[in-house]
Design a protein around this motif. Structure first.
Motif, PDB file in Angstrom:
ATOM      1  N   UNK A  94      12.968  14.232  39.101  1.00  0.00           N
ATOM      2  CA  UNK A  94      14.221  14.621  38.453  1.00  0.00           C
ATOM      3  C   UNK A  94      15.101  13.409  38.173  1.00  0.00           C
ATOM      4  N   UNK A  95      15.192  12.494  39.120  1.00  0.00           N
ATOM      5  CA  UNK A  95      16.016  11.298  38.927  1.00  0.00           C
ATOM      6  C   UNK A  95      15.427  10.374  37.876  1.00  0.00           C
ATOM      7  N   UNK A  96      14.110  10.236  37.855  1.00  0.00           N
ATOM      8  CA  UNK A  96      13.471   9.364  36.865  1.00  0.00           C
ATOM      9  C   UNK A  96      13.595   9.931  35.450  1.00  0.00           C
ATOM     10  N   UNK A  97      13.803  11.230  35.330  1.00  0.00           N
ATOM     11  CA  UNK A  97      14.074  11.834  34.024  1.00  0.00           C
ATOM     12  C   UNK A  97      15.563  11.761  33.683  1.00  0.00           C
ATOM     13  N   UNK A 105      22.433   8.675  26.172  1.00  0.00           N
ATOM     14  CA  UNK A 105      23.619   9.372  25.699  1.00  0.00           C
ATOM     15  C   UNK A 105      23.535  10.878  25.713  1.00  0.00           C
ATOM     16  N   UNK A 106      22.508  11.443  26.333  1.00  0.00           N
ATOM     17  CA  UNK A 106      22.353  12.893  26.371  1.00  0.00           C
ATOM     18  C   UNK A 106      23.141  13.489  27.533  1.00  0.00           C
ATOM     19  N   UNK A 107      23.577  14.717  27.358  1.00  0.00           N
ATOM     20  CA  UNK A 107      24.192  15.478  28.450  1.00  0.00           C
ATOM     21  C   UNK A 107      23.083  16.257  29.152  1.00  0.00           C
ATOM     22  N   UNK A 108      22.913  15.993  30.428  1.00  0.00           N
ATOM     23  CA  UNK A 108      21.774  16.534  31.172  1.00  0.00           C
ATOM     24  C   UNK A 108      22.271  17.295  32.392  1.00  0.00           C
ATOM     25  N   UNK A 109      21.771  18.517  32.544  1.00  0.00           N
ATOM     26  CA  UNK A 109      22.075  19.301  33.741  1.00  0.00           C
ATOM     27  C   UNK A 109      20.997  19.057  34.790  1.00  0.00           C
ATOM     28  N   UNK A 110      21.266  19.496  36.004  1.00  0.00           N
ATOM     29  CA  UNK A 110      20.296  19.336  37.086  1.00  0.00           C
ATOM     30  C   UNK A 110      19.005  20.082  36.783  1.00  0.00           C
ATOM     31  N   UNK A 111      19.138  21.320  36.275  1.00  0.00           N
ATOM     32  CA  UNK A 111      17.945  22.117  35.970  1.00  0.00           C
ATOM     33  C   UNK A 111      17.142  21.507  34.831  1.00  0.00           C
ATOM     34  N   UNK A 112      17.838  20.952  33.838  1.00  0.00           N
ATOM     35  CA  UNK A 112      17.123  20.319  32.732  1.00  0.00           C
ATOM     36  C   UNK A 112      16.367  19.080  33.195  1.00  0.00           C
ATOM     37  N   UNK A 113      16.984  18.280  34.081  1.00  0.00           N
ATOM     38  CA  UNK A 113      16.319  17.087  34.602  1.00  0.00           C
ATOM     39  C   UNK A 113      15.088  17.466  35.407  1.00  0.00           C
ATOM     40  N   UNK A 114      15.221  18.507  36.234  1.00  0.00           N
ATOM     41  CA  UNK A 114      14.084  18.943  37.035  1.00  0.00           C
ATOM     42  C   UNK A 114      12.988  19.544  36.157  1.00  0.00           C
ATOM     43  N   UNK A 115      13.390  20.287  35.121  1.00  0.00           N
ATOM     44  CA  UNK A 115      12.396  20.845  34.204  1.00  0.00           C
ATOM     45  C   UNK A 115      11.677  19.771  33.415  1.00  0.00           C
ATOM     46  N   UNK A 116      12.417  18.738  32.992  1.00  0.00           N
ATOM     47  CA  UNK A 116      11.811  17.652  32.214  1.00  0.00           C
ATOM     48  C   UNK A 116      10.821  16.852  33.040  1.00  0.00           C
ATOM     49  N   UNK A 117      10.992  16.878  34.369  1.00  0.00           N
ATOM     50  CA  UNK A 117      10.104  16.103  35.238  1.00  0.00           C
ATOM     51  C   UNK A 117       8.776  16.800  35.501  1.00  0.00           C
TER      52      UNK A 117
END
Length: 241
Positions: A94-97, A105-117
């Motif tokens: 999640x952190x690496x994403x 410059x993107x607005x990222x939520x916690x769930x989006x970061x975890x999903x992207x990972x």
């Protein structure tokens, strides 16, 4: 590009401050998942302790157990290790994403970061396993080798995700890269290890809370410490590239 540890600390602090809510939510979510997995997989071992166990050493206590009890204790230990491994991998992914997405410059939520990972988790899991195994073996042999392994392998996740290389190639590259910049890596790793110890010491002051709540809070606090280190190392690797 020239840089100093002080400038990296400032960059890390600025990123952490601006993304504080997102990072806290990631830390809490991964902590909750870790505790949930551990609770689901760990058998009830409350019956293993008896009135005399408190006066025995760990090895003596284990030797007094029946083979079934020893197997139950091993199962509980393996469950805790697996839960910790999964939780650490989720936090790292999640952190690496989050870091490059926010940098872009993107607005990222916690769930989006975890999903992207999610796509990288299967590659990160064995890397985290081998890093943890090597570092723990170093600590078991002597404390100094464990610290050295923690330092030289610290950039492996950043290298593997950025360069799309294998586990051992990332470890070798991390070793070469860190040796050339050990003065900016070693203090961060030593501070991280010290903070982890302090978090463990805090456990004795949270006995008034339910055990599961205490576990989630302590894991979340430990995850926040690890998140700070991941930000620092990620920023360092961006500069080194």
């Amino acid at each position: 590009m020239s840089f100093t540890a002080a400038s990296l600390y400032r960059d890390t602090g600025n990123f952490f401050r601006h993304q504080f809510v997102t990072i806290v939510l990631i830390a809490l979510l991964t902590s909750f998942i870790t505790v949930l997995i551990g609770h689901a997989l760990t058998p009830d071992i409350s019956g293993l302790a008896d009135g005399n166990s408190g006066s025995m050493s760990l090895m003596e206590w284990i030797r007094t157990m029946t083979p079934e009890q020893q197997q139950q204790l091993l199962h509980a230990s393996a469950a805790g290790t697996l839960a910790s491994l999964v939780g650490n991998t989720l936090l790292l992914g999640a952190m690496l994403c989050l870091i490059p997405m926010v940098t872009a410059g993107e607005r990222v939520s916690a769930l989006r970061a975890m999903g992207a990972s999610a796509p990288m988790l299967l590659r990160l899991l064995p890397l985290v396993f081998f890093m943890t195994l090597i570092i723990q073996l170093g600590f078991m042999a002597l404390m100094v080798p464990g610290i050295i392994f923690a330092i030289i392998l610290s950039l492996s996740p950043m290298i593997m995700t950025a360069e799309k290389v294998g586990i051992f190639a990332a470890m070798r590259a991390s070793t070469r890269l860190v040796w050339g910049h050990v003065k900016v890596v070693a203090p961060a790793i030593l501070g991280w290890l010290l903070a982890k110890v302090l978090v463990l010491l805090m456990a004795s002051s949270l006995t008034v809370l339910p055990a599961n709540v205490t576990s989630v809070l302590l894991n979340a606090l430990s995850n926040l410490v690890s998140a700070l280190l991941i930000i620092y190392l990620s920023r360092l690797y961006m500069l080194l590239r």
